[in-house]
Design a protein around this motif. Structure first.
Motif, PDB file in Angstrom:
ATOM      1  N   LYS A  97     -10.411   2.980  -0.378  1.00  0.00           N
ATOM      2  CA  LYS A  97      -9.934   1.733  -1.027  1.00  0.00           C
ATOM      3  C   LYS A  97     -10.539   0.526  -0.443  1.00  0.00           C
ATOM      4  N   ASN A 102      -1.520  -3.741  -4.388  1.00  0.00           N
ATOM      5  CA  ASN A 102      -1.656  -2.777  -5.153  1.00  0.00           C
ATOM      6  C   ASN A 102      -2.702  -2.269  -5.707  1.00  0.00           C
ATOM      7  N   THR A 103      -3.887  -2.100  -4.898  1.00  0.00           N
ATOM      8  CA  THR A 103      -4.927  -1.313  -4.982  1.00  0.00           C
ATOM      9  C   THR A 103      -4.960   0.025  -4.194  1.00  0.00           C
ATOM     10  N   GLU A 104      -5.065   1.235  -4.928  1.00  0.00           N
ATOM     11  CA  GLU A 104      -4.751   2.276  -4.206  1.00  0.00           C
ATOM     12  C   GLU A 104      -6.265   3.124  -4.145  1.00  0.00           C
TER      13      GLU A 104
ATOM     14  N   THR B  31       6.469   2.193  -2.641  1.00  0.00           N
ATOM     15  CA  THR B  31       5.586   2.625  -3.762  1.00  0.00           C
ATOM     16  C   THR B  31       5.636   4.182  -4.093  1.00  0.00           C
ATOM     17  N   LEU B  33       3.670   7.166  -6.187  1.00  0.00           N
ATOM     18  CA  LEU B  33       2.437   7.365  -6.829  1.00  0.00           C
ATOM     19  C   LEU B  33       2.238   8.693  -7.221  1.00  0.00           C
ATOM     20  N   LEU B  45      -5.581   9.733  -9.423  1.00  0.00           N
ATOM     21  CA  LEU B  45      -4.186   8.870  -9.517  1.00  0.00           C
ATOM     22  C   LEU B  45      -3.891   8.949 -11.021  1.00  0.00           C
ATOM     23  N   ALA B  48       0.831   4.674 -10.899  1.00  0.00           N
ATOM     24  CA  ALA B  48       1.258   3.848  -9.526  1.00  0.00           C
ATOM     25  C   ALA B  48       2.781   3.123  -9.835  1.00  0.00           C
ATOM     26  N   TYR B  50       5.356   0.428  -8.190  1.00  0.00           N
ATOM     27  CA  TYR B  50       5.600  -0.579  -7.193  1.00  0.00           C
ATOM     28  C   TYR B  50       7.151  -1.153  -7.156  1.00  0.00           C
ATOM     29  N   ARG B  92       4.857   5.366   0.016  1.00  0.00           N
ATOM     30  CA  ARG B  92       4.790   4.508   1.144  1.00  0.00           C
ATOM     31  C   ARG B  92       6.381   4.108   1.469  1.00  0.00           C
ATOM     32  N   ASN B  97      -0.118  -1.648   1.795  1.00  0.00           N
ATOM     33  CA  ASN B  97      -0.772  -0.816   0.956  1.00  0.00           C
ATOM     34  C   ASN B  97      -1.979   0.081   1.865  1.00  0.00           C
ATOM     35  N   LEU B 101       0.020   7.409   3.037  1.00  0.00           N
ATOM     36  CA  LEU B 101       0.858   7.869   2.094  1.00  0.00           C
ATOM     37  C   LEU B 101       1.611   9.046   2.757  1.00  0.00           C
TER      38      LEU B 101
END
Lengths: 116, 113
Positions: A97, A102-104, B31, B33, B45, B48, B50, B92, B97, B101
């Motif tokens: 990443k 909010n970046t996965e 979070t 996902l 993915l 997502a 939040y 999370r 982030n 996870l």
């Protein structure tokens, strides 16, 4: 989405040898990379987190001398399984990443390691 | 380590049926996902989330971040054979982030054409 390439996809090695797995981010700079191990029909188990230029942070129970992680550039991290044994046979997956809210992470396609 | 409670463990459905799966945690999450994994591949993915209460769609997929922040669900409408795979929830429990996870154990979906 972003592309993470993992190589090799499959590898068979003899007991006692070492195997290197590469994880590359092809179209973005990966400041953080994660290495997972997955057993058949099981969930992903995080092994370690690596930030570019820093030592990897290993999860409890993961031997850092056995699973060597290098994250020397913003596009490449490697996992080396040293002195491999049959019990190291597994599916290894990396994810990468970039920074930003909010970046996965994006996952590589995984490496099936078989130690014979 | 900590894991999420994901259910059902597996589902066998007919093509065209709707599917629902969910995940719960004992602690508050920031979070949620949802991923899909096909055999021999890494997870991809899907959605997502939040914010508590957030409802997000991606084609035939819809997921929601539970208002209590301790659960999330994923719905698939009008299933098709290519929906086959293992669906994982992940989340999370703390802000940031780059934090690791926490994963559910997966829901294996089989679709009968």
């Amino acid at each position: 989405g972003a592309v993470v390439s993992q190589h090799p996809s499959r590898v068979i090695c003899k007991s006692g040898t070492s195997v290197k797995i590469e994880c590359r981010s092809l179209d973005f700079q990966a400041t953080t990379m994660f290495w997972y191990r997955q057993f058949p029909k099981k969930s992903l188990m995080l092994m370690a987190t690596s930030n570019e230029g820093s030592k990897a942070t290993y999860e409890q129970g993961v031997e850092k001398d056995k699973f060597l992680i290098n994250h020397a550039s913003l596009t490449l991290s490697t996992l080396t399984v040293t002195s491999a044994h049959p019990e190291d046979s597994s599916f290894y997956i990396c994810s990468a990443k970039s920074t930003g809210a909010n970046t996965e992470a994006f996952f590589g396609q995984g490496t099936r390691l078989t130690v014979v | 380590g900590q894991q999420l409670n994901q259910s059902p463990q597996s589902m066998f459905i007919q093509e065209g049926e709707d599917v629902s799966m969910n995940c719960t945690s004992s602690s508050i999450f920031n979070t949620w996902l949802w991923y899909k994994q096909e055999p021999g591949e890494g997870p991809v993915l899907l959605i997502a989330l939040y914010k508590a209460g957030e409802l997000t769609s991606n084609g035939r997929l819809t997921a929601q971040f539970g208002i209590t922040r301790k659960d999330s669900f994923l719905n698939i409408s009008a299933s098709i054979p290519s929906d086959v795979g293992i669906y994982f929830c992940a989340g999370r429990d703390r802000a940031g982030n780059n934090r690791k996870l926490i994963w559910g154990l997966g829901t294996s979906l089989a679709v009968n054409p």
